[in-house]
Design a protein around this motif. Structure first.
Motif, PDB file in Angstrom:
ATOM      1  N   GLU A 229      45.575  37.075  -2.478  1.00 45.18           N
ATOM      2  CA  GLU A 229      44.574  38.199  -2.897  1.00 45.18           C
ATOM      3  C   GLU A 229      45.227  39.529  -2.867  1.00 45.18           C
ATOM      4  O   GLU A 229      45.816  39.838  -1.718  1.00 45.18           O
ATOM      5  CB  GLU A 229      43.491  37.826  -2.092  1.00 45.18           C
ATOM      6  CG  GLU A 229      42.558  36.764  -2.552  1.00 45.18           C
ATOM      7  CD  GLU A 229      41.245  36.822  -1.724  1.00 45.18           C
ATOM      8  OE1 GLU A 229      40.768  37.879  -1.436  1.00 45.18           O
ATOM      9  OE2 GLU A 229      40.932  35.699  -1.228  1.00 45.18           O
TER      10      GLU A 229
ATOM     11  N   SER B 181      49.114  31.435  -3.605  1.00 45.52           N
ATOM     12  CA  SER B 181      48.506  32.449  -4.161  1.00 45.52           C
ATOM     13  C   SER B 181      48.190  33.582  -2.884  1.00 45.52           C
ATOM     14  O   SER B 181      48.187  33.136  -1.909  1.00 45.52           O
ATOM     15  CB  SER B 181      47.099  32.180  -4.650  1.00 45.52           C
ATOM     16  OG  SER B 181      46.329  31.409  -3.598  1.00 45.52           O
TER      17      SER B 181
ATOM     18  N   HIS C  59      40.514  37.574  -9.387  1.00 40.15           N
ATOM     19  CA  HIS C  59      39.995  36.705  -8.644  1.00 40.15           C
ATOM     20  C   HIS C  59      38.755  36.208  -8.725  1.00 40.15           C
ATOM     21  O   HIS C  59      38.034  36.827  -9.604  1.00 40.15           O
ATOM     22  CB  HIS C  59      39.995  37.144  -7.082  1.00 40.15           C
ATOM     23  CG  HIS C  59      39.949  36.350  -5.956  1.00 40.15           C
ATOM     24  ND1 HIS C  59      38.729  36.159  -5.472  1.00 40.15           N
ATOM     25  CD2 HIS C  59      40.890  35.549  -5.404  1.00 40.15           C
ATOM     26  CE1 HIS C  59      38.840  35.069  -4.372  1.00 40.15           C
ATOM     27  NE2 HIS C  59      39.968  34.803  -4.262  1.00 40.15           N
TER      28      HIS C  59
ATOM     29  N   TYR D  62      41.784  40.854  -7.267  1.00 39.34           N
ATOM     30  CA  TYR D  62      42.645  40.410  -8.151  1.00 39.34           C
ATOM     31  C   TYR D  62      43.255  39.270  -7.280  1.00 39.34           C
ATOM     32  O   TYR D  62      43.415  39.389  -6.157  1.00 39.34           O
ATOM     33  CB  TYR D  62      43.752  41.463  -8.636  1.00 39.34           C
ATOM     34  CG  TYR D  62      43.229  42.360  -9.523  1.00 39.34           C
ATOM     35  CD1 TYR D  62      42.839  42.095 -10.893  1.00 39.34           C
ATOM     36  CD2 TYR D  62      42.949  43.435  -8.814  1.00 39.34           C
ATOM     37  CE1 TYR D  62      42.318  42.895 -11.596  1.00 39.34           C
ATOM     38  CE2 TYR D  62      42.058  44.657  -9.807  1.00 39.34           C
ATOM     39  CZ  TYR D  62      41.861  44.468 -11.154  1.00 39.34           C
ATOM     40  OH  TYR D  62      41.362  45.126 -11.975  1.00 39.34           O
ATOM     41  N   ILE D  63      44.203  38.489  -8.027  1.00 48.88           N
ATOM     42  CA  ILE D  63      44.951  37.372  -7.199  1.00 48.88           C
ATOM     43  C   ILE D  63      46.301  37.008  -8.071  1.00 48.88           C
ATOM     44  O   ILE D  63      46.293  37.285  -9.202  1.00 48.88           O
ATOM     45  CB  ILE D  63      44.147  36.124  -7.215  1.00 48.88           C
ATOM     46  CG1 ILE D  63      44.881  35.171  -6.402  1.00 48.88           C
ATOM     47  CG2 ILE D  63      43.973  35.510  -8.517  1.00 48.88           C
ATOM     48  CD1 ILE D  63      43.923  33.686  -6.066  1.00 48.88           C
TER      49      ILE D  63
END
Length: 90
Positions: free
Chosen positions: A52, A50, A24, A58-59
């Motif tokens: 998270e 998207s 991310h 992180y994504i």
């Protein structure tokens, strides 16, 4: 039936979600958009979603496309794999 259909259970064309995971805060959504759009010219940012990770490090980005062939999907996944920013793709 084409050779593409003999190698997969999918029938083309079909709606298909491509998911890519990355860090991310690194413009990851743009990276995924550019990589997929190279193979799906009609892709728009509205086709992306998207999410998270719980910790925010992180994504996951999902691109919803109209897949034309197994070869097209293979090429997209190869580009995602070759990218140093994509940690994993499904």
């Amino acid at each position: 039936m084409s050779a593409d259909n003999n190698e997969t259970l999918l029938e083309f064309p079909c709606e298909f979600d491509i998911k890519a995971f990355g860090r991310h805060g690194t413009s990851f959504e743009q990276v995924v958009y550019k990589l997929v759009k190279a193979h799906v010219p009609e892709l728009t940012t509205d086709d992306l979603s998207s999410r998270e990770s719980r910790g925010g490090r992180y994504i996951a980005v999902t691109a919803s496309i109209n897949a034309k062939s197994k070869a097209q999907l293979d090429a997209i996944y190869q580009d995602l794999t070759d990218s140093g920013q994509v940690l994993m793709s499904l």
